[in-house]
Design a protein around this motif. Structure first.
Motif, PDB file in Angstrom:
ATOM      1  N   MET A 167       0.825  -1.203   0.000  1.00  0.00           N
ATOM      2  CA  MET A 167       0.000   0.000   0.000  1.00  0.00           C
ATOM      3  C   MET A 167       0.856   1.248   0.000  1.00  0.00           C
ATOM      4  N   ALA A 168       0.240   2.372  -0.359  1.00  0.00           N
ATOM      5  CA  ALA A 168       0.826   3.695  -0.182  1.00  0.00           C
ATOM      6  C   ALA A 168       0.043   4.411   0.914  1.00  0.00           C
ATOM      7  N   PRO A 169       0.674   5.326   1.660  1.00  0.00           N
ATOM      8  CA  PRO A 169      -0.029   5.991   2.764  1.00  0.00           C
ATOM      9  C   PRO A 169      -1.341   6.657   2.348  1.00  0.00           C
ATOM     10  N   ALA A 170      -1.382   7.237   1.159  1.00  0.00           N
ATOM     11  CA  ALA A 170      -2.594   7.928   0.715  1.00  0.00           C
ATOM     12  C   ALA A 170      -3.721   6.969   0.377  1.00  0.00           C
ATOM     13  N   GLN A 171      -3.422   5.683   0.220  1.00  0.00           N
ATOM     14  CA  GLN A 171      -4.453   4.695  -0.108  1.00  0.00           C
ATOM     15  C   GLN A 171      -5.162   4.173   1.133  1.00  0.00           C
ATOM     16  N   LEU A 185       2.077  11.732   9.590  1.00  0.00           N
ATOM     17  CA  LEU A 185       1.762  11.549   8.171  1.00  0.00           C
ATOM     18  C   LEU A 185       2.137  12.782   7.347  1.00  0.00           C
ATOM     19  N   LYS A 186       1.969  13.948   7.929  1.00  0.00           N
ATOM     20  CA  LYS A 186       2.342  15.170   7.211  1.00  0.00           C
ATOM     21  C   LYS A 186       3.853  15.284   7.075  1.00  0.00           C
ATOM     22  N   THR A 187       4.576  14.963   8.151  1.00  0.00           N
ATOM     23  CA  THR A 187       6.032  15.101   8.147  1.00  0.00           C
ATOM     24  C   THR A 187       6.698  14.117   7.206  1.00  0.00           C
ATOM     25  N   HIS A 188       6.294  12.859   7.271  1.00  0.00           N
ATOM     26  CA  HIS A 188       6.995  11.808   6.538  1.00  0.00           C
ATOM     27  C   HIS A 188       6.428  11.549   5.141  1.00  0.00           C
ATOM     28  N   TYR A 189       5.138  11.874   4.909  1.00  0.00           N
ATOM     29  CA  TYR A 189       4.520  11.503   3.633  1.00  0.00           C
ATOM     30  C   TYR A 189       3.799  12.668   2.955  1.00  0.00           C
ATOM     31  N   GLY A 190       3.864  13.853   3.543  1.00  0.00           N
ATOM     32  CA  GLY A 190       3.280  15.033   2.910  1.00  0.00           C
ATOM     33  C   GLY A 190       1.772  15.026   2.826  1.00  0.00           C
ATOM     34  N   LEU A 191       1.090  14.248   3.668  1.00  0.00           N
ATOM     35  CA  LEU A 191      -0.367  14.177   3.649  1.00  0.00           C
ATOM     36  C   LEU A 191      -0.939  15.207   4.622  1.00  0.00           C
ATOM     37  N   SER A 192      -1.798  16.071   4.124  1.00  0.00           N
ATOM     38  CA  SER A 192      -2.369  17.098   4.995  1.00  0.00           C
ATOM     39  C   SER A 192      -3.797  17.472   4.629  1.00  0.00           C
ATOM     40  N   ARG A 193      -4.202  17.288   3.375  1.00  0.00           N
ATOM     41  CA  ARG A 193      -5.525  17.736   2.945  1.00  0.00           C
ATOM     42  C   ARG A 193      -6.558  16.615   3.090  1.00  0.00           C
ATOM     43  N   SER A 198     -18.209  12.569   9.192  1.00  0.00           N
ATOM     44  CA  SER A 198     -19.059  12.353  10.363  1.00  0.00           C
ATOM     45  C   SER A 198     -18.705  11.080  11.109  1.00  0.00           C
ATOM     46  N   ASN A 199     -18.050  10.108  10.433  1.00  0.00           N
ATOM     47  CA  ASN A 199     -17.674   8.857  11.089  1.00  0.00           C
ATOM     48  C   ASN A 199     -16.296   8.930  11.746  1.00  0.00           C
ATOM     49  N   ASN A 200     -15.657  10.106  11.712  1.00  0.00           N
ATOM     50  CA  ASN A 200     -14.352  10.342  12.352  1.00  0.00           C
ATOM     51  C   ASN A 200     -13.188   9.612  11.689  1.00  0.00           C
ATOM     52  N   PHE A 201     -13.412   9.011  10.547  1.00  0.00           N
ATOM     53  CA  PHE A 201     -12.299   8.471   9.758  1.00  0.00           C
ATOM     54  C   PHE A 201     -11.697   9.598   8.932  1.00  0.00           C
ATOM     55  N   VAL A 202     -10.408   9.529   8.719  1.00  0.00           N
ATOM     56  CA  VAL A 202      -9.733  10.478   7.835  1.00  0.00           C
ATOM     57  C   VAL A 202      -9.347   9.746   6.555  1.00  0.00           C
ATOM     58  N   VAL A 203      -9.830  10.265   5.437  1.00  0.00           N
ATOM     59  CA  VAL A 203      -9.441   9.778   4.113  1.00  0.00           C
ATOM     60  C   VAL A 203      -8.887  10.989   3.370  1.00  0.00           C
ATOM     61  N   TYR A 204      -7.614  10.943   3.055  1.00  0.00           N
ATOM     62  CA  TYR A 204      -6.969  12.116   2.448  1.00  0.00           C
ATOM     63  C   TYR A 204      -7.444  12.324   1.017  1.00  0.00           C
ATOM     64  N   GLU A 205      -7.394  13.581   0.571  1.00  0.00           N
ATOM     65  CA  GLU A 205      -7.815  13.898  -0.791  1.00  0.00           C
ATOM     66  C   GLU A 205      -7.008  13.128  -1.825  1.00  0.00           C
ATOM     67  N   ASP A 206      -5.761  12.819  -1.496  1.00  0.00           N
ATOM     68  CA  ASP A 206      -4.926  12.057  -2.425  1.00  0.00           C
ATOM     69  C   ASP A 206      -5.526  10.689  -2.740  1.00  0.00           C
ATOM     70  N   TYR A 207      -6.305  10.134  -1.829  1.00  0.00           N
ATOM     71  CA  TYR A 207      -6.980   8.849  -2.077  1.00  0.00           C
ATOM     72  C   TYR A 207      -7.877   8.961  -3.304  1.00  0.00           C
ATOM     73  N   PHE A 208      -8.663  10.033  -3.371  1.00  0.00           N
ATOM     74  CA  PHE A 208      -9.606  10.209  -4.478  1.00  0.00           C
ATOM     75  C   PHE A 208      -8.877  10.632  -5.750  1.00  0.00           C
TER      76      PHE A 208
END
Length: 282
Positions: A167-171, A185-193, A198-208
């Protein structure tokens, strides 16, 4: 040779039971690496993969370890109840980082079916922010003992998981990530957006973004990724065909409107000159 469920950094020494500078991180009255099947000539820290099969085969010792780690993680993250227990893994997997009798940390993953608000228009959502269903592999629990932090153990656990899960972190999805995990995740993989869900899960925009561009990065995992691709391709092709037909219909309607406007203007011009309208003898 080293068990396929483990990774190690060198020969194992019987006298080593904890990382240097991290006394009594989480000591247990038994050899963790021995329970996980590490050969005696291997030394840690090692990462063992625990699934339902391994947990059932190794008895109550591993259950005790997971129970205590789950409690530690719960307290560290300020949760009302633990996410990880000593039983009932199901299809989830735990990556345990240990050395001798000492547990340094763990990471638990599993697939979750989520309904999320997508920030991008895709083949499955024609309206921005439309809710849609996804089933990503998710990080469900991630904890490194306080005395072992800032020594690279968390990064090592995470990278080992990414490699084995392909896997990749954004997936990935992230269940109620702590501020520390978001910063990691922001420091090591540049994920921030990401868009709060409402379910409190975080799915980064890079996933889509990766999904819209055909997946990108590493596949989700073996046959599951192949099957997912086989299911999605016909739907995407059907959607593209519908869009193409709609554009052709719109162009045809535009041509008809232009023709009627031109014909009406011609009739009006002939009438003003006293000529016969179309359809009569002139």
């Amino acid at each position: 040779s080293l068990s396929p469920h483990l990774t190690s950094s060198g020969p194992r020494r019987e006298t080593s039971s904890r990382p240097v500078g991290s006394p009594a991180a989480m000591d247990f009255p038994f050899d963790l690496l021995g329970i996980l099947g590490t050969p005696k000539d291997q030394d840690g820290p090692c990462i063992g993969l625990i699934d339902e099969r391994v947990l059932g085969a190794r008895g109550g010792s591993l259950a005790m370890v997971l129970e205590e780690l789950g409690q530690k993680s719960c307290v560290a993250q300020g949760l009302r109840k633990p996410v990880t227990y000593g039983s009932g893994l199901g299809d989830q997997r735990v990556y345990l980082l240990a050395e001798g009798r000492t547990a340094l940390g763990f990471l638990k993953v599993g697939r979750k079916r989520l309904f999320v608000a997508s920030p991008h228009v895709s083949a499955f959502a024609d309206v921005r922010n439309a809710f849609r269903e996804i089933d990503p592999l998710c990080v469900l629990d991630f904890y490194v003992h306080e005395r072992c932090q800032r020594q690279g153990f968390g990064k090592r656990l995470f990278e080992d998981m990414l490699q084995r899960e392909r896997m990749a972190p954004a997936q990935l999805g992230y269940d109620r990530p702590s501020p520390k995990l978001l910063a990691f995740l922001k420091t090591h993989y540049g994920l921030s957006r990401y868009q709060p869900q409402s379910n409190n899960f975080v799915v980064y925009e890079d996933y889509f973004l990766q999904e819209a561009s055909g997946g990108g990065g590493r596949p989700r995992s073996g046959e599951a990724a192949d099957e997912c691709g086989r299911r999605q391709r016909p739907q995407q092709q059907h959607h593209q065909q519908q869009q193409q037909q709609l554009r052709e219909q719109q162009r045809e309607q535009q041509r008809e409107r232009q023709w009627h406007v031109a014909a009406g203007a011609d009739v009006a011009a002939r009438a003003s000159r006293g000529g016969a309208p179309y359809g009569t003898d002139g």
